[in-house]
Design an enzyme around this catalytic site. Sequence first.
Site, PDB file in Angstrom:
ATOM      1  N   LYS A   1       0.860  -1.186   0.000  1.00 10.16           N
ATOM      2  CA  LYS A   1       0.000   0.000   0.000  1.00 10.16           C
ATOM      3  C   LYS A   1       0.899   1.240   0.000  1.00 10.16           C
ATOM      4  O   LYS A   1       0.732   2.184   0.775  1.00 10.16           O
ATOM      5  CB  LYS A   1      -0.922  -0.018   1.224  1.00 10.16           C
ATOM      6  CG  LYS A   1      -2.052   1.014   1.185  1.00 10.16           C
ATOM      7  CD  LYS A   1      -3.085   0.730   0.118  1.00 10.16           C
ATOM      8  CE  LYS A   1      -4.230   1.764   0.209  1.00 10.16           C
ATOM      9  NZ  LYS A   1      -5.194   1.609  -0.908  1.00 10.16           N
TER      10      LYS A   1
ATOM     11  N   ASP B   1      -1.479 -12.097   5.821  1.00  8.75           N
ATOM     12  CA  ASP B   1      -2.455 -12.835   6.614  1.00  8.75           C
ATOM     13  C   ASP B   1      -3.825 -12.785   5.939  1.00  8.75           C
ATOM     14  O   ASP B   1      -4.505 -13.811   5.791  1.00  8.75           O
ATOM     15  CB  ASP B   1      -2.523 -12.221   8.014  1.00  8.75           C
ATOM     16  CG  ASP B   1      -3.294 -13.096   8.995  1.00  8.75           C
ATOM     17  OD1 ASP B   1      -3.623 -14.245   8.661  1.00  8.75           O
ATOM     18  OD2 ASP B   1      -3.567 -12.608  10.113  1.00  8.75           O
TER      19      ASP B   1
END
Length: 361
Positions: free
Chosen positions: A191, A248
């Site tokens: 990001k 995750d």
Amino acid sequence: MTYSVTLIPGDGTGPEIAEAMRRVLDATGVEFDWHIQNAGAEVAEKTGEPLPESVLDSIRENKLAIKGPLTTPVGTGFRSVTVAMRKELDLYACLRPCKMYKGVRSFYDEIDLVIVRENTEDLYAGIEFERGSQAASDLIGHLSSLNGSVIPSDSGISIKPISVEATDRIVRFAFDYALANGRKKVTAVHKANIMKFSDGLFLEVARDVARDYPEVEFEDRIVDNMCMQLVQKPELYDVMVLPNLYGDIVSDLCAGLIGGLGVAPGANIGDDFAVFEATHGSAPRYTGMNKVNPLAMILSGLMMLRHIGETTAADMLDSAIARLIEAGDSVTYDMKPNRDDPTAVGTSDVADALIRLMHDA
């Protein structure tokens, strides 16, 4: 050769699926010396310590371990045993293959993806400050003096470190895995458009490392777009390398693409040790009922076979798993089109069926 392996059965239904896995791996003809060690919530209730030092000592001695699901309290109580194990043993790479087997219920026909997740940094590093604590108050004041940040006084705070060293080694792990397994492309997920000094560093280092692997295609994707792309056209992706939190989330997304966590294996690997694991929860309400699906842990055992170079045994087991799932007879309730199907078999029955299929091969 006999391989010494630390076996951590886990909590809830963990011991049942661990026993199924053990029987199946023993039936491959590879010789294992299983060192049983206990950890998790049930151990913590008895001893106050969810991860006894004896467990870590066993893994350090054997170099190999495989574990069933371990319960982690939500919001309160001890931190994740799995996270603690990763830190203590420097298991910096979480490897999550997501491979479609014919016969699994899914919206897709063919998926073969690999998630490589950095394990030691990011928001899972454990650098947290509790709401209302003096440390949180001091940090809020310090941040305000540094850059004028306005953070509400009733905030809990987690800090996200991403370093050059940890990023370099996880990206190299991803490229080395791609080369060793005939993979064509590595995608770095980030990001960096928003978090320019943490995710931005991750992307910068990934691009630098990629230059050392000209034989493997490299690209990057912003994490939110990556999630959309995986749902729309997963066939475009191969190996993905991600910081801890994104890894995750995306690894579970990819597990959903192939039918769920019941068929999603995993491993945590460092330079010295490797711990293989079922990636799903401990399902305590089914404890002792011989009901839950053992395939995720058996597939993790398959990963362990490949890790130690027992390729023939791994291929035999992989073929047996594929045939079992495609036939659809000797599978647990969660893999039936109707979860109430009376023909669903139990945990131990899946192991029995796989052993028969390997012997009949």
